[in-house]
Design an enzyme around this catalytic site. Sequence first.
Site, PDB file in Angstrom:
ATOM      1  N   ASP A  12     -50.544 -12.491 -45.601  1.00 54.13           N
ATOM      2  CA  ASP A  12     -50.767 -13.928 -45.411  1.00 54.13           C
ATOM      3  C   ASP A  12     -50.660 -14.344 -43.941  1.00 54.13           C
ATOM      4  O   ASP A  12     -51.110 -15.428 -43.569  1.00 54.13           O
ATOM      5  CB  ASP A  12     -49.775 -14.746 -46.253  1.00 54.13           C
ATOM      6  CG  ASP A  12     -50.157 -14.781 -47.728  1.00 54.13           C
ATOM      7  OD1 ASP A  12     -51.300 -14.405 -48.055  1.00 54.13           O
ATOM      8  OD2 ASP A  12     -49.319 -15.182 -48.547  1.00 54.13           O
ATOM      9  N   ARG A  14     -61.295 -13.010 -59.448  1.00 55.01           N
ATOM     10  CA  ARG A  14     -60.160 -12.236 -58.932  1.00 55.01           C
ATOM     11  C   ARG A  14     -59.624 -11.320 -60.040  1.00 55.01           C
ATOM     12  O   ARG A  14     -59.312 -11.777 -61.141  1.00 55.01           O
ATOM     13  CB  ARG A  14     -59.064 -13.172 -58.415  1.00 55.01           C
ATOM     14  CG  ARG A  14     -59.559 -14.072 -57.302  1.00 55.01           C
ATOM     15  CD  ARG A  14     -58.537 -15.110 -56.878  1.00 55.01           C
ATOM     16  NE  ARG A  14     -57.426 -14.515 -56.135  1.00 55.01           N
ATOM     17  CZ  ARG A  14     -56.434 -15.240 -55.607  1.00 55.01           C
ATOM     18  NH1 ARG A  14     -56.406 -16.558 -55.767  1.00 55.01           N
ATOM     19  NH2 ARG A  14     -55.466 -14.638 -54.943  1.00 55.01           N
ATOM     20  N   GLN A  32     -48.331  -8.925 -56.887  1.00 57.76           N
ATOM     21  CA  GLN A  32     -48.007  -9.914 -57.916  1.00 57.76           C
ATOM     22  C   GLN A  32     -48.096  -9.335 -59.322  1.00 57.76           C
ATOM     23  O   GLN A  32     -47.417  -9.821 -60.232  1.00 57.76           O
ATOM     24  CB  GLN A  32     -48.920 -11.131 -57.780  1.00 57.76           C
ATOM     25  CG  GLN A  32     -48.625 -11.956 -56.534  1.00 57.76           C
ATOM     26  CD  GLN A  32     -49.605 -13.083 -56.338  1.00 57.76           C
ATOM     27  OE1 GLN A  32     -50.451 -13.362 -57.197  1.00 57.76           O
ATOM     28  NE2 GLN A  32     -49.519 -13.760 -55.206  1.00 57.76           N
ATOM     29  N   ARG A  81     -55.241 -21.442 -46.267  1.00 58.88           N
ATOM     30  CA  ARG A  81     -54.829 -20.741 -45.052  1.00 58.88           C
ATOM     31  C   ARG A  81     -55.945 -20.706 -44.004  1.00 58.88           C
ATOM     32  O   ARG A  81     -55.668 -20.713 -42.799  1.00 58.88           O
ATOM     33  CB  ARG A  81     -54.329 -19.328 -45.372  1.00 58.88           C
ATOM     34  CG  ARG A  81     -53.061 -19.356 -46.203  1.00 58.88           C
ATOM     35  CD  ARG A  81     -52.285 -18.064 -46.173  1.00 58.88           C
ATOM     36  NE  ARG A  81     -51.247 -18.106 -47.193  1.00 58.88           N
ATOM     37  CZ  ARG A  81     -50.072 -18.707 -47.054  1.00 58.88           C
ATOM     38  NH1 ARG A  81     -49.782 -19.316 -45.914  1.00 58.88           N
ATOM     39  NH2 ARG A  81     -49.196 -18.701 -48.042  1.00 58.88           N
ATOM     40  N   SER A  92     -52.607  -5.933 -55.763  1.00 60.64           N
ATOM     41  CA  SER A  92     -51.732  -7.085 -55.611  1.00 60.64           C
ATOM     42  C   SER A  92     -50.318  -6.744 -56.054  1.00 60.64           C
ATOM     43  O   SER A  92     -50.117  -6.218 -57.153  1.00 60.64           O
ATOM     44  CB  SER A  92     -52.244  -8.272 -56.439  1.00 60.64           C
ATOM     45  OG  SER A  92     -51.326  -9.344 -56.399  1.00 60.64           O
TER      46      SER A  92
END
Length: 411
Positions: A290, A100, A148, A367, A146
Amino acid sequence: MDKLTLIANKQNSAVEINLPSSKSESNRLLIMQALANNSFRISGLSSAEDTILLQRALASTKPEVNVGMAGTAYRFLCAYFAIQEGKRVRLSGADRMHERPIGILVDALRKLGAQISYLEKEGYPPLEIVGKKLSGGELKVDASVSSQFVSALLLIAPYLSTTLKVGLSELVSKPYVDLTVSLMKRLNAEIHFKGKLITVIPSKYSSKVELEVEKDWSSAAFFYQMLALTNIPKITFVGLSENSLQGDRRLASVFESFGVKTVFTTTGVELIKGPEVQQSLTLDLTDCPDLIPSVAVTAAILCDFAEIKGVQTLRIKESDRVSALKNELDKIGVKVKELGKDTIQIIPKKEIDINLKVAFSTYNDHRMAMCLAPLAVLFNEVEIENPKVVSKSFPHFWEELEKCGVVKITS
């Protein structure tokens, strides 16, 4: 690898679900608490594996920190360790974590003066970080991969020696940046977010009151699925708020398309049967990716056609969720068609064979396990690979699902 067989019994009575606390809020507050030398208290922290791994990492005095599959923790810790003067850390994770990308965040931190080295592949974990005092300045950050990366920079920004200005391009999952900004303001950081520019002036986090973590909206998605797919008349969640800081509160409006009405009460939320299901559906879920697995699976059963935009970031989650959805929905005759990098179409089968025994793979992705589990109410038998993977965000998920009439048999 463990497997779980799910068999559904009819559930015609109301259900109350105990949701986990928000790990998005928990993880941000833990970083801020550590930067403030534990000068304020947090109650209701998430018991998710990701949050526990972050707590251990923040308390560790060892030269190597491994956060497994905890992507949020990895990105936040990358920035946090970069300003811990004199501390040298090797920050690693699971094999998937090393696939990632982290380069955008590392480049931004280096521009602020950070000393960070790649230990294997350029642009990817693991990293060696030598903490030092960092300055602010002006950054231009590509936030298309992202959000984040942006949050990680913002969280440490009050502790930089000068003002930080972050210009954003192609921001995805904006509500998560909004969450970061809101929590920082709650802790008295001086931060301004206008248009595509965020400015943070040096300050300190502080709070005279204990901060309480909200329940997790994203974890409610799997039970929105259950109400949409079953005859359960009502599902109740205590602790969800209409005015939540969490972007995934958009669940309430999205699932109206699947015939689920959200009623806000003084203590939380009640789900009841609502309007008719929309047979043709087009959604842009760029700000809340998500939710896409739950929406895709529900649309595969209830709709004639669905098109979902905002899937680009799903490819670098715990699994490549676009490929995972294609593979698993194909097992029940539903086709997932990719339109470029950011859009998928769900093309259901006209008639689903309820006598199927379906074995779903989960790709070590919490998930995926949880969004596929509700399909047990439709088929003769559903098998879920690696059921323990739900501990990443919702450790007691299987016990809560059982309240909805889904019986689990470990195999």
